[in-house]
Design an enzyme around this catalytic site. Structure first.
Site, PDB file in Angstrom:
ATOM      1  N   HIS A 149       0.988  -1.239   0.069  1.00  0.00           N
ATOM      2  CA  HIS A 149      -0.081   0.030   0.016  1.00  0.00           C
ATOM      3  C   HIS A 149       0.859   1.173   0.078  1.00  0.00           C
ATOM      4  O   HIS A 149       1.871   1.287   0.800  1.00  0.00           O
ATOM      5  CB  HIS A 149      -0.908  -0.023   1.110  1.00  0.00           C
ATOM      6  N   HIS A 150       0.385   2.268  -0.722  1.00  0.00           N
ATOM      7  CA  HIS A 150       1.348   3.458  -0.911  1.00  0.00           C
ATOM      8  C   HIS A 150       1.592   4.300   0.314  1.00  0.00           C
ATOM      9  O   HIS A 150       2.365   5.035   0.454  1.00  0.00           O
ATOM     10  CB  HIS A 150       0.819   4.212  -2.042  1.00  0.00           C
ATOM     11  N   SER A 151       0.664   4.020   1.272  1.00  0.00           N
ATOM     12  CA  SER A 151       0.582   4.699   2.720  1.00  0.00           C
ATOM     13  C   SER A 151       1.902   4.233   3.221  1.00  0.00           C
ATOM     14  O   SER A 151       2.420   4.905   4.406  1.00  0.00           O
ATOM     15  CB  SER A 151      -0.739   4.456   3.207  1.00  0.00           C
TER      16      SER A 151
END
Length: 496
Positions: A149-151
């Site tokens: 996930h890009h977070s």
């Protein structure tokens, strides 16, 4: 400015949880749920037990990869934070049973990755997984697919972290070597100080003007300025569609040949190739007239004049920790900076068939040089950070989503190792990272590795049903630009 954070491989610092950075919250916003896909081709079959043992000693020791996202509070005020948890690698390493005699293995891998993206990652555990596909394709003996996930962090930091888990094939104890951009040396002469003073004033004024112009265009893009409706521009809701991921491997030496011949940078060349490939592809799509061999006639341009087509480039505003820093953090628990600290830059493309293939690179260099004299990424990052602190996550996320919806595509590139590397003893054939989730129908990513350049496409197949054809057009554009540089005498070829 969007604030990043420090991470340390010690569990005690995360006992009470660590708040998500503003950018990390953006990537969890409704209809802006962004993931990174990192596809790795290997020269040998993958031993899952060896990979699990390696991950246990490296990646799992990174706080982000051993923390889950939790949400506290009520519906009016939700606090998202990272909280340490016990990692069960069996939940993160997926090894499907595959038929080694699959008729079309390349298509199977593409379909497999697309199907993986249909389901979001489980928030009850750390937001990453690795799929091990022991199936021979045209470019590799086996394939590994990371989904993150890009977070969890910006793309450059995450790729550096994955590379810190690898070693040189020639020296199993040595970390990969990644080229470092050299600073231009100073040619200042005190006798020319008068002219340097005026040059500095002129550059400063250009910086101010370019920034002002880019800020106005950024605001206009949020409010009303939409790209031209072309066959590759997605409709509203495109972020909800399942994406298809394809790649093409070309010669990095050919790209460097053009770079040296035209005194540009690798970035200038790959942006020029993207413009050239898109121009050829759109000419096909607008024409629809095919030759007997399946190719489209290109003697005349079918592209409408005045097309507005822009790409967004995510700019990392903070120097990413190096591979050695990442390795030390995982091995020794040292502290490094981490998180998403990014700004946004909107780059206009020239879509037209050029008589001289070198013009694609010249035009790319001109617009990139102009963008270098602009504070657009810093402005977008700072303003979105202020909006976040004032209104919370929803408003800035809506702003970014609307800006992305009004442009056509995204482009990025990462410099990879100069020598062949191995992932826990498995030699890597290629690297092909990309993303999915933003409201755009096309993402083009360039990843260098040894003497190769991988072009990765993430596309909405309902908008771009033939992504391999777009790969062909970019590859053919490289050949045309390279041949043009040689034929014009810009390249000195060694005669053996």
């Amino acid at each position: 400015m969007m604030l990043g954070d420090h991470v340390k491989a010690s569990r005690s610092s995360h006992d009470h949880g660590e708040p998500l950075s503003p950018a990390a919250r953006f990537f969890h916003a409704p209809r802006f749920n962004v993931y990174i896909i990192a596809i790795m081709g290997f020269k040998t079959r993958i031993n899952p037990d060896v990979v699990k043992a390696g991950l246990e000693q490296t990646l799992v020791k990174h706080p982000r990869f051993s923390s889950k996202m939790v949400v506290d509070g009520n519906k009016y005020c939700k606090n998202k934070k990272w909280t340490q948890t016990k990692v069960n690698l069996e939940d993160h390493i997926i090894v499907p049973e595959l038929d080694p005699n699959i008729e079309f293995p390349d298509s199977f891998v593409e379909d497999y990755v697309s199907n993986v993206t249909r389901t979001p990652l489980d928030l009850s555990k750390p937001l990453w997984e690795l799929h091990i596909l022991n199936i021979k394709t045209s470019d590799a003996e086996a394939v590994g697919v990371f989904r993150i996930h890009h977070s969890m962090g910006d793309g450059a930091s995450l790729i550096s972290l994955l590379l810190a888990c690898t070693r040189k094939t020639s020296d199993p104890e040595a970390l990969p070597s990644v080229p470092v951009k050299k600073r231009a040396g100073s040619t200042f002469n005190s006798r020319d100080g008068f002219w340097w003073f005026f040059l500095a004033i002129w550059l400063f004024l250009r910086l101010i003007w370019n920034t002002f112009e880019d800020v106005l265009l950024f605001v206009a893009t949020i409010l009303f300025l939409n790209d031209t409706k072309t066959p590759i521009k997605g409709a509203p809701g495109v972020e909800l569609n399942v994406k298809k991921f394809v790649h093409r491997i070309v010669s990095l030496d050919d790209i460097k040949l053009v770079k040296n011949a035209m005194n540009t940078t690798v970035n200038d060349v790959v942006v020029g190739l993207t413009q050239a490939g898109l121009s050829r592809y759109l000419n096909h799509r607008y024409s629809g007239e095919e030759q007997k061999d399946g190719r489209v006639k290109e003697s005349n341009s079918n592209i409408p004049k005045g097309i507005r087509l822009r790409t967004v480039i995510l700019v990392n505003l903070r120097k990413s920790a190096g591979i050695q820093d990442m390795a030390d953090m995982m091995a020794k628990g040292s502290k490094i900076r981490w998180g998403n600290v990014i700004g946004y830059l909107f780059l206009p493309f020239t879509i037209a068939l050029q008589d001289d293939p070198l013009d694609y690179v010249r035009k790319a260099k001109a617009i990139i040089d102009r963008k270098k004299l602009s504070l657009e990424p810093i402005f977008t990052s700072t303003c979105l950070g202020l909006v976040f602190r004032t209104f919370g996550t929803k408003v800035p996320a809506a702003i970014i989503r609307r800006a992305f919806s009004n442009i056509t595509m995204a482009t990025s590139g990462v410099i990879g190792p100069q020598e062949e590397i191995s992932f826990y003893g498995h030699p890597i054939a290629y690297l092909a990272p990309t993303v999915y989730g933003p409201p755009i129908s096309l993402v083009v990513h360039f990843q260098s590795y040894v003497n190769k350049m991988t072009i990765s496409l993430s596309v909405d197949p309902s908008v771009i049903p033939d992504p391999h054809e777009l790969c062909n057009d970019i590859e053919e554009s490289l050949k045309l630009v390279r041949d043009a540089a040689i034929n014009k005498g810009l390249v000195k070829l060694d005669v053996v």
